[in-house]
Design an enzyme around this catalytic site. Structure first.
Site, short mmCIF file in Angstrom:
data_model
loop_
_atom_site.label_atom_id
_atom_site.label_comp_id
_atom_site.label_asym_id
_atom_site.label_seq_id
_atom_site.Cartn_x
_atom_site.Cartn_y
_atom_site.Cartn_z
N CYS A 53 -7.09 8.04 1.51
CA CYS A 53 -6.16 8.23 0.40
C CYS A 53 -6.51 9.51 -0.35
O CYS A 53 -7.66 9.70 -0.71
CB CYS A 53 -6.24 7.02 -0.53
SG CYS A 53 -5.28 7.21 -2.05
N CYS A 93 -7.90 8.55 -3.99
CA CYS A 93 -9.21 7.93 -4.29
C CYS A 93 -10.17 7.92 -3.11
O CYS A 93 -11.26 7.38 -3.21
CB CYS A 93 -8.99 6.51 -4.79
SG CYS A 93 -8.51 5.35 -3.48
N CYS A 151 -6.17 2.44 -5.37
CA CYS A 151 -5.56 3.12 -6.54
C CYS A 151 -4.06 2.85 -6.60
O CYS A 151 -3.41 3.36 -7.52
CB CYS A 151 -5.85 4.61 -6.49
SG CYS A 151 -4.96 5.51 -5.20
N CYS A 194 -2.10 2.49 -1.18
CA CYS A 194 -3.56 2.33 -1.15
C CYS A 194 -3.96 1.08 -1.93
O CYS A 194 -3.51 0.86 -3.05
CB CYS A 194 -4.18 3.58 -1.77
SG CYS A 194 -5.94 3.43 -2.09
N CYS A 240 4.73 5.22 8.57
CA CYS A 240 5.26 6.57 8.40
C CYS A 240 4.71 7.10 7.09
O CYS A 240 5.12 6.67 6.02
CB CYS A 240 6.79 6.48 8.37
SG CYS A 240 7.59 8.07 8.36
ZN LIG Z 1 -6.17 5.40 -3.20
#
Ligand SMILES: [Zn+2]
Length: 167
Positions: A83, A86, A134, A131, A154
């Site tokens: 991510c 984070c 976060c 995610c 995607c």
């Molecule tokens: Zn994250």
């Protein structure tokens, strides 16, 4: 019942209503998430400071990058896609494939790293995923992917950070 006892009873009921146990439950998680993930919660101002404008638009406001714009479309190295908000690892490079859509696509996420919800932005319901740490928006998952899952995650490339495997 005496008047005095009635007041005591009402007072007791009132107190019970204010006890922590009566507080509304927190929002239920959207998927079975890894128990070792500690949520990262930042203010809008903190996210603006931490992210580029493009990352902020995608991760925090479910924006979509222009197809074909991500360098990750042609990324072939081994490693982990984390991510961009984070750095929680979300996908492994061996689960990436060329979908022809212009967005980096994966058939399998790292278990427990994503949460999902249904959105109706394009009228037909789509499954949004984000995610687990976060809650940054990553992309949408569709049922037209390859084996073994048949799923196509995607992903907006700008919402990812590539961590190449040390060779
Ligand atoms: Zn994250």
């Amino acid at each position: 019942m005496t008047r005095r006892n009635l007041f005591s009873l009402l007072a007791a009921v009132g107190l019970a209503g204010k006890s922590p146990a009566a507080a509304p439950p927190a929002a239920a998680p959207t998927a079975a998430l890894r128990s070792d993930i500690v949520p990262l919660r930042l203010s809008d101002a903190q996210w603006r400071e931490r992210l580029t404008p493009q990352q902020y638009s995608v991760l925090r406001h479910e924006g979509t990058e222009r197809p074909g714009s991500s360098p990750f479309n042609v990324e072939k190295r081994k490693g982990v896609y984390a991510c961009a908000g984070c750095e929680l690892p979300l996908f492994q490079s061996q689960h990436k494939y060329e979908s022809g859509t212009g967005w980096p696509s994966f058939h399998t996420p790292i278990e427990g790293s994503l949460g999902t919800k249904t959105d109706f932005k394009l009228l037909l319901p789509r499954t949004e995923y984000h995610c687990a740490r976060c809650e940054g928006h990553q992309g949408h998952v569709f049922d037209d992917g390859p084996a073994p899952t048949g799923k196509r995650y995607c992903n907006n490339g700008v919402a990812l950070k590539f961590l190449p495997e040390a060779s």
